[in-house]
Motif scaffolding. Structure first.
Motif, PDB file in Angstrom:
ATOM      1  N   LYS A  83       2.273   6.807  -6.503  1.00  0.00           N
ATOM      2  CA  LYS A  83       1.260   7.778  -6.926  1.00  0.00           C
ATOM      3  C   LYS A  83       1.707   9.205  -6.623  1.00  0.00           C
ATOM      4  O   LYS A  83       1.463  10.128  -7.420  1.00  0.00           O
ATOM      5  CB  LYS A  83      -0.080   7.492  -6.204  1.00  0.00           C
ATOM      6  CG  LYS A  83      -0.787   6.269  -6.761  1.00  0.00           C
ATOM      7  CD  LYS A  83      -1.183   6.510  -8.202  1.00  0.00           C
ATOM      8  CE  LYS A  83      -1.358   5.214  -8.951  1.00  0.00           C
ATOM      9  NZ  LYS A  83      -1.486   5.389 -10.375  1.00  0.00           N
ATOM     10  N   LEU A  90       0.832  -1.209   0.000  1.00  0.00           N
ATOM     11  CA  LEU A  90       0.000   0.000   0.000  1.00  0.00           C
ATOM     12  C   LEU A  90       0.858   1.247   0.000  1.00  0.00           C
ATOM     13  O   LEU A  90       0.641   2.183  -0.789  1.00  0.00           O
ATOM     14  CB  LEU A  90      -0.951  -0.009   1.194  1.00  0.00           C
ATOM     15  CG  LEU A  90      -1.798   1.255   1.375  1.00  0.00           C
ATOM     16  CD1 LEU A  90      -2.816   1.386   0.247  1.00  0.00           C
ATOM     17  CD2 LEU A  90      -2.507   1.250   2.727  1.00  0.00           C
ATOM     18  N   THR A 136      -6.322   5.534  -5.279  1.00  0.00           N
ATOM     19  CA  THR A 136      -5.818   5.380  -3.903  1.00  0.00           C
ATOM     20  C   THR A 136      -6.882   4.812  -2.994  1.00  0.00           C
ATOM     21  O   THR A 136      -6.620   3.913  -2.186  1.00  0.00           O
ATOM     22  CB  THR A 136      -5.344   6.739  -3.356  1.00  0.00           C
ATOM     23  OG1 THR A 136      -4.318   7.264  -4.215  1.00  0.00           O
ATOM     24  CG2 THR A 136      -4.791   6.601  -1.950  1.00  0.00           C
ATOM     25  N   VAL A 151      -6.799  -3.113   0.475  1.00  0.00           N
ATOM     26  CA  VAL A 151      -5.945  -3.523   1.601  1.00  0.00           C
ATOM     27  C   VAL A 151      -6.804  -3.827   2.828  1.00  0.00           C
ATOM     28  O   VAL A 151      -6.596  -4.832   3.529  1.00  0.00           O
ATOM     29  CB  VAL A 151      -4.902  -2.425   1.914  1.00  0.00           C
ATOM     30  CG1 VAL A 151      -4.252  -2.672   3.273  1.00  0.00           C
ATOM     31  CG2 VAL A 151      -3.844  -2.376   0.831  1.00  0.00           C
ATOM     32  N   VAL A 176      -5.984   9.776  -9.258  1.00  0.00           N
ATOM     33  CA  VAL A 176      -5.116   9.326  -8.159  1.00  0.00           C
ATOM     34  C   VAL A 176      -5.947   9.060  -6.913  1.00  0.00           C
ATOM     35  O   VAL A 176      -5.772   8.029  -6.233  1.00  0.00           O
ATOM     36  CB  VAL A 176      -4.015  10.376  -7.877  1.00  0.00           C
ATOM     37  CG1 VAL A 176      -3.358  10.099  -6.521  1.00  0.00           C
ATOM     38  CG2 VAL A 176      -2.958  10.348  -8.966  1.00  0.00           C
ATOM     39  N   GLU A 205       4.224  10.068  -9.195  1.00  0.00           N
ATOM     40  CA  GLU A 205       3.525  10.307 -10.465  1.00  0.00           C
ATOM     41  C   GLU A 205       2.932  11.694 -10.501  1.00  0.00           C
ATOM     42  O   GLU A 205       2.945  12.374 -11.522  1.00  0.00           O
ATOM     43  CB  GLU A 205       2.387   9.304 -10.637  1.00  0.00           C
ATOM     44  CG  GLU A 205       2.733   8.111 -11.502  1.00  0.00           C
ATOM     45  CD  GLU A 205       1.538   7.184 -11.637  1.00  0.00           C
ATOM     46  OE1 GLU A 205       1.763   5.976 -11.854  1.00  0.00           O
ATOM     47  OE2 GLU A 205       0.383   7.657 -11.492  1.00  0.00           O
ATOM     48  N   ALA A 263      -7.276   1.232  -3.693  1.00  0.00           N
ATOM     49  CA  ALA A 263      -6.158   0.462  -3.114  1.00  0.00           C
ATOM     50  C   ALA A 263      -6.334   0.302  -1.609  1.00  0.00           C
ATOM     51  O   ALA A 263      -6.130  -0.787  -1.039  1.00  0.00           O
ATOM     52  CB  ALA A 263      -4.832   1.150  -3.409  1.00  0.00           C
ATOM     53  N   LEU A 264      -6.733   1.400  -0.969  1.00  0.00           N
ATOM     54  CA  LEU A 264      -6.955   1.366   0.480  1.00  0.00           C
ATOM     55  C   LEU A 264      -8.057   0.378   0.826  1.00  0.00           C
ATOM     56  O   LEU A 264      -7.906  -0.456   1.751  1.00  0.00           O
ATOM     57  CB  LEU A 264      -7.346   2.780   0.940  1.00  0.00           C
ATOM     58  CG  LEU A 264      -7.151   3.089   2.425  1.00  0.00           C
ATOM     59  CD1 LEU A 264      -5.691   2.917   2.826  1.00  0.00           C
ATOM     60  CD2 LEU A 264      -7.584   4.536   2.698  1.00  0.00           C
ATOM     61  N   PHE A 278       2.692   1.737  -3.147  1.00  0.00           N
ATOM     62  CA  PHE A 278       1.726   2.232  -4.142  1.00  0.00           C
ATOM     63  C   PHE A 278       1.502   3.729  -3.958  1.00  0.00           C
ATOM     64  O   PHE A 278       1.510   4.505  -4.919  1.00  0.00           O
ATOM     65  CB  PHE A 278       0.418   1.451  -3.997  1.00  0.00           C
ATOM     66  CG  PHE A 278      -0.686   1.973  -4.864  1.00  0.00           C
ATOM     67  CD1 PHE A 278      -1.691   2.782  -4.332  1.00  0.00           C
ATOM     68  CD2 PHE A 278      -0.725   1.684  -6.220  1.00  0.00           C
ATOM     69  CE1 PHE A 278      -2.706   3.266  -5.128  1.00  0.00           C
ATOM     70  CE2 PHE A 278      -1.742   2.177  -7.026  1.00  0.00           C
ATOM     71  CZ  PHE A 278      -2.738   2.965  -6.488  1.00  0.00           C
ATOM     72  N   LEU A 279       1.314   4.119  -2.697  1.00  0.00           N
ATOM     73  CA  LEU A 279       1.075   5.532  -2.419  1.00  0.00           C
ATOM     74  C   LEU A 279       2.299   6.365  -2.819  1.00  0.00           C
ATOM     75  O   LEU A 279       2.165   7.472  -3.375  1.00  0.00           O
ATOM     76  CB  LEU A 279       0.754   5.744  -0.931  1.00  0.00           C
ATOM     77  CG  LEU A 279      -0.596   5.184  -0.455  1.00  0.00           C
ATOM     78  CD1 LEU A 279      -0.744   5.331   1.054  1.00  0.00           C
ATOM     79  CD2 LEU A 279      -1.744   5.872  -1.170  1.00  0.00           C
TER      80      LEU A 279
END
Lengths: 238, 906
Positions: free
Chosen positions: A230, A223, B37, B44, B33, A233, B40-41, A226-227
């Protein structure tokens, strides 16, 4: 993927050529040495590295951000980020390369605690399997901390600020959650324990593989990586 | 460079479009984004959520060090409780119980419990508010039963408040009567009653405070303690009031009788006085006045006359004494009046009728002397001097009987002059109004207390005063695991260092499983039959007297096994008793539940007086009893534990009587086991100066450490790391001949050591004690020549393959009595500091393990603490070197960095 290896090597070289890394390593070893002598190598105590591992967890909350603070923030500060951004590499490769670079350095740092283990083996007969599994847990926790450090490093061009952000996040998940978990009601206790890093790490030091903890470490590491990707990016199009 | 004509011709408008597009791009990327995000959160969180619900825990490397034992898992699975809450109250900061040192393992254990079962909730309390909340919750758990106790306590306190008021008023009014010297104050008993009421008032008020404190103070109410206090005080005060009431009633009856001058005693007494006076006068006249110096020449007739008269008077006095005694015997209360006593001199006071007896004895003596004097032909002057002497005697007799006369009349008259306050008291006694209401109130309290159910809260309550507890709760029950149970003292074999250092080992798994077992009472596994031989009467103290109505007990009396019984019941065993002295059959097994017999050593024969034949009805353990036990063991699948130990010889005035062990023959002949009960295993302290001598320490004598259990035997293996202390251990070994079909296995041994052993089995303990007590003793002893060196066993199991019976013979069983299991163990540490270690409860655990094994439930035997080996001692020099190494190692890393920097720069 083939871009990751050069980036890893580059990062590794940067780590080994950075004076901060050696200072952090020295301080880390002083702390671990102290905890080893006072908490582990005490005649009559159980022969176990658990007290040392617990102490190292706390020390790493401050040590790893110092290792990762320069990973991306320095690139911004020195201007080399432009070169990196324009290179034919993806942001993911950049982050992973830096991650693995710091991770390998961290693993080398962990290896410097092996003499402590050798000393312990000289004066007792501990369960080696438990200790080795504890090291596995240390690697997992290190991976998580590095990913948080990288994320923080991506957020700012100032290294110190990156370190502070990382320490803040790690302190919350390591110290605060563990402390407040005992004071809250059962539901919130359950939630806090789910994100309680020391509690997840504890099973590894006991030689117990709990899939909950494994999933926790891997998923949260991914995670934060990934953050970090991002955030990196977003620098392109801002 | 090509010119972007479009942008140029547009000018400012073109710039705006470009800006809007950039903003739009940023919005798009930013939103993208954020959404990604969040996804993704969410992913998880979802993955972790699923892993919390579906997970596996695999003990990869710890070998049971941190996980739950199979026993605990099984007990948890079988527990009927829908929810079990574990709460740790580890708050101590004392160095020997520091929370920081001992709590982490508790947390580990709780974590394992929580992970194992959804019905388990764990909490860790560290502050007083949380502790108070826990106490309130526990109070509520005992709601139903403790409600009844609360009612009883409230009744007692309410009644006592009224009784105290009444006592105050009554004691005061009685005091007033005494001050005013009313008639009733003439009785010493009345003064005693008044004093008793005052004392009872103090006691009542004190007890009131104590009961209030016990039942309503801080922490859990100590209802059992309050109940005991109420019972004691209530009983004492009620007894006093009943005695006083009896006395007042008797006094009233006597007063009613004595107030009538025509009543039998009064009239007869006055009549008797009328008879007495002439008898006394006649005596005086016969002998003459003491002032008269002249004596007849021939004193013989005078003396004879006096003797005659004295005899008559003496007979009269004897009869009168009998009459009076008869009256007093029937009306005992009258003799309590002060007028019934006479002062002979300032220091001596006698009862009034004793005047008659003294006078009668005096007269009889003189009568004797006169006869002797006359019969022996004394000369004239001697007889004359006797006459003169007798004149004084006559005068004295007249004086004494005058006192009797006067005092008796006054005594009789006093009953006619009872003043109104005293009369009122007597009227109340007659009407039953005196203490009846108060006695009724106290009786009501007694009845209420007797009907109270057993609370079984005392143990829980008393533990709450301690530090470092674990509380295990179900919906309606509570168990408290104290610190010494969770962290018992350890005795790791082979650990160098002296015994002064307190080491503890984590026994949480066993402690928790025992607590859960105690909470969820299901059908008992088996019935433990405590088999004793305790005849209910002992021999008479003197020949011809009836037998003493006191039981004769063996070295382990059944009445001293309350702790063990409690432990057995908590561990799901039913407990019964079988007294072989009572000619009753063994208890029948209930359904499928087997009987496990625990054969306690029988009472030996009483000490024999060689000059006296033993009474014909004297009961002793013998062949008949052995046959009963043999019959039980011959049954298929019979199970028994024979508890044995060193038997002290009985030493008396007539010499030492050798000890006996009633089951010796049965065990040797039927099972091939030799119980050497006349040998005591001693653990000495080898004297460094003399290889033959050993020091004998008091602590080792009473609490001998021994935990060399056979690691392959499930009974003792869990206790190998525990501090096991035993009393009066004897060797239990395989006999020379073992019957066919019997296999024997050791459970506990005294091992051989390479060099000089601290242990030996001493057949002549008196010899050892004599050496210690000898004035020339230097504190060391020499073994007797017949001493047996290890190795030898002290605990064995035996199986009969034909009948499938199994027994265990326990040569270290003397430590299962209450006193031994309850008493803390004194330890003399460095610089002779005395400290106290927890009681040796491991004796109870060993018995329990043996019973589980016999009941074919070996999985219920607590696994015992699993510990990592300890760190060996490190010399001080080496420690310093290691400390220096850790610093040097860190600096080396820094130096390596410096070298790298330097080389790179170059």
């Amino acid at each position: 993927m083939r871009n990751i290896l050069p980036l890893t090597q580059r990062e590794l070289a940067a780590s080994f050529y950075s004076p901060i890394a050696y200072v952090v390593g020295c301080v880390f070893l002083l702390f671990t040495g102290y905890f080893f002598i006072t908490g582990v190598l005490v005649p009559g105590n159980e022969a176990s590295m658990r007290p040392l591992f617990a102490a190292m967890t706390g020390t790493l909350v401050f040590a790893i951000p110092l290792l990762t603070m320069r990973a991306v923030a320095e690139e911004f500060g020195s201007g080399t980020i432009e070169t990196l951004m324009t290179a034919p590499v993806t942001d993911t490769s950049v982050i992973l390369g830096k991650f693995f670079g710091v991770f390998v350095f961290y693993a080398a740092l962990l290896l410097t605690t092996v003499p402590h283990l050798i000393v312990l083996l000289s004066y007792s007969d501990p369960q080696l399997g438990v200790i080795l599994f504890g090291y596995v847990g240390m690697l997992l926790i290190g991976a998580l901390y590095i990913s948080v450090g990288l994320f923080a490093s991506c957020c700012t061009r100032h290294q110190l600020l990156a370190a502070i952000i990382a320490m803040g996040i790690l302190s919350a998940f390591t110290f605060l959650v563990d402390y407040f978990a005992d004071f809250v009601g059962p539901r919130l206790h359950g939630v806090l324990m789910a994100v309680n890093v020391p509690a997840h790490f504890d099973d590894f030091t006991k030689g117990i593989l709990d899939t909950k903890s494994l999933v926790f470490f891997i998923s949260t590491t991914v995670l934060f990586l990934f953050l970090a990707t991002k955030v990196l990016e977003s620098k392109r199009w801002r | 460079m090509a010119v972007d004509k479009h942008a140029h011709t547009q000018g400012q408008g073109g710039d705006k479009a470009a800006l809007a597009t950039a903003r739009g791009r940023r919005f798009f990327f930013g939103a993208n984004v954020i959404v990604v995000t969040l996804i993704a959160l969410a992913l998880v969180v979802a993955v972790n959520w699923i892993s919390q619900a579906q997970y596996k825990r695999i003990d990869v490397a710890s070998s049971g060090l941190f996980g739950l034992s199979d026993r605990t898992k099984r007990i948890l699975d079988e527990s009927a409780a829908p929810k079990i809450t574990f709460t740790s109250l580890y708050t101590s900061t004392a160095p020997d119980k520091a929370r920081d040192k001992y709590l982490p393992r508790i947390r580990d254990l709780f974590g394992e419990l929580e992970d194992y079962s959804d019905k388990i909730e764990v909490r860790h309390l560290i502050d007083d508010d949380a502790k108070r909340e826990l106490i309130d919750r526990i109070k509520a758990k005992y709601g139903g039963k403790s409600g009844e106790y609360r009612e009883a306590v409230d009744l007692a306190l309410g009644t006592w408040a009224d009784t105290a008021e009444w006592l105050t008023a009554t004691a005061q009014s009685y005091g007033q009567l005494m001050q005013n010297r009313q008639w009733i104050s003439g009785f010493a008993t009345f003064a005693k009653i008044q004093a008793e009421l005052t004392r009872d008032l103090d006691d009542l008020q004190q007890a009131h405070r104590e009961v209030e404190e016990a039942a309503g103070g801080q922490g859990l109410p100590r209802y059992e303690e309050a109940k005991r206090k109420i019972e004691t005080t209530n009983s004492a005060i009620k007894g006093h009031l009943e005695e006083a009431q009896k006395w007042f009633v008797a006094l009233e009856k006597a007063a009613a009788m004595m107030a009538d001058p025509q009543a039998e005693f009064a009239a007869a007494s006055l009549g008797k006085l009328e008879e007495l006076r002439p008898l006394v006068t006649e005596l005086q006249v016969t002998i003459g006045d003491p002032a008269d110096e002249s004596v007849p020449d021939d004193a013989t007739p005078v003396l004879q006359s006096f003797a005659r008269q004295a005899k008559i008077l003496s007979a009269w006095l004897t009869a009168e004494r009998s009459r009076v005694d008869e009256f007093v015997g029937a009306n005992d209360v009258v003799s309590g009046h002060f007028m019934w006593a006479v002062k002979v001199n300032p220091l001596v006071q006698i009862e009034l009728p004793d005047v008659l007896s003294m006078t009668q004895q005096n007269l009889d003596e003189w009568d004797q002397q006169i006869r002797q004097a006359l019969g022996s032909g004394q000369p004239k002057d001697v007889l004359q001097s006797v006459v003169r002497r007798l004149r004084q005697v006559g005068s004295d007799v007249a004086n004494n009987l005058g006192v009797w006369d006067k005092q008796l009349q006054a005594f009789l008259a006093t009953w006619q002059k009872i003043d109104p306050p005293s009369k009122e008291l007597l009227e109340q006694a007659k009407a039953g109004e005196l203490f009846t209401a108060q006695i009724a109130g106290l009786t009501e309290i007694e009845t209420k207390l007797a009907a109270l159910p057993e609370l079984k809260m005392e143990d829980t309550v008393s533990k709450f005063d301690q530090d470092n507890l674990v509380v295990v709760e179900t919906e309606d029950q509570v168990q408290v695991i104290d610190f010494d149970t969770m962290w018992p003292q350890s005795d790791p074999m082979g650990m160098p260092g002296d015994e002064d250092i307190e080491r503890r080992v984590f026994n949480g798994d066993a402690a928790v499983s025992a607590a859960i077992l105690a909470l969820g009472h299901k059908e008992p596994f088996a019935t433990v039959v405590l088999t004793v031989y305790e005849p209910s009467s002992g021999p008479p103290q003197m020949p011809g007297q009836p037998p003493q109505q006191q039981p004769r007990y063996g070295p382990i009396p059944s009445r001293a096994l309350t702790k063990i019984r409690e432990r057995l019941e908590q561990s799901n065993f039913a407990v019964k008793e079988w007294n072989l002295a009572n000619d009753e059959p063994p208890p029948a097994a209930e359904g499928d539940r087997p009987n496990l017999y625990v054969m306690l050593p029988p009472a030996g024969p009483p000490q024999q007086n060689p000059f006296q034949r033993p009474p014909p009805d004297e009961k002793n353990f013998g062949d008949a009893e052995v046959e009963k036990v043999r019959a039980v063991l011959k049954a298929e699948n019979a199970r028994a534990i024979f508890v044995a130990g060193f038997q002290w010889p009985q030493v008396s005035f007539f010499g030492a009587q050798p000890a006996v062990y009633g089951y010796e023959g049965l065990l040797r002949d039927d099972w091939g086991i030799d119980v050497r009960f006349s040998q005591r295993v001693i653990r000495g302290v080898p004297d460094k100066r003399d290889a033959e001598r050993y020091g004998v320490s008091i602590s080792r004598w009473g609490h001998m450490r021994l935990n060399s259990f056979n690691e392959d035997n499930p009974i003792g293996a869990p206790l190998r790391a525990r501090r096991c202390l035993f009393l009066d251990v004897c060797p239990v070994v395989q006999a020379e001949t073992v019957p066919e079909g019997v296999t024997i296995d050791p459970v506990l041994s005294v091992p051989a050591t390479g060099g000089r052993s601290e242990f030996w089995a001493e057949p002549d303990v008196i010899h050892v004690i004599r050496q210690i007590r000898s004035p020339k003793s230097d504190g060391t002893v020499v073994k007797s020549p017949e001493a047996v060196d290890p190795p030898f066993t002290v605990m064995l199991t035996a199986k009969n393959t034909e009948t499938k019976s199994e027994i265990l013979v326990h040569g270290a069983g003397m430590g299962i009595v209450d006193r031994y299991l309850d008493e803390r163990v004194m330890r003399l540490g460095a610089e002779e500091q005395i400290s106290f270690d927890p009681p040796p409860t491991e004796n109870g655990e060993l018995l329990l393990n043996a019973l589980y094994w016999l009941a074919d439930k070996p999985t219920f035997i607590a696994a015992g603490p699993v510990t990592a080996p300890p760190v060996q001692p490190i010399e001080t020099g080496t420690q310093h070197a290691l400390q220096a190494f850790t610093i040097a190692w860190a600096i080396l890393v820094l130096a390596a960095g410096g070298v790298v920097m330097y080389v790179r720069r170059r």
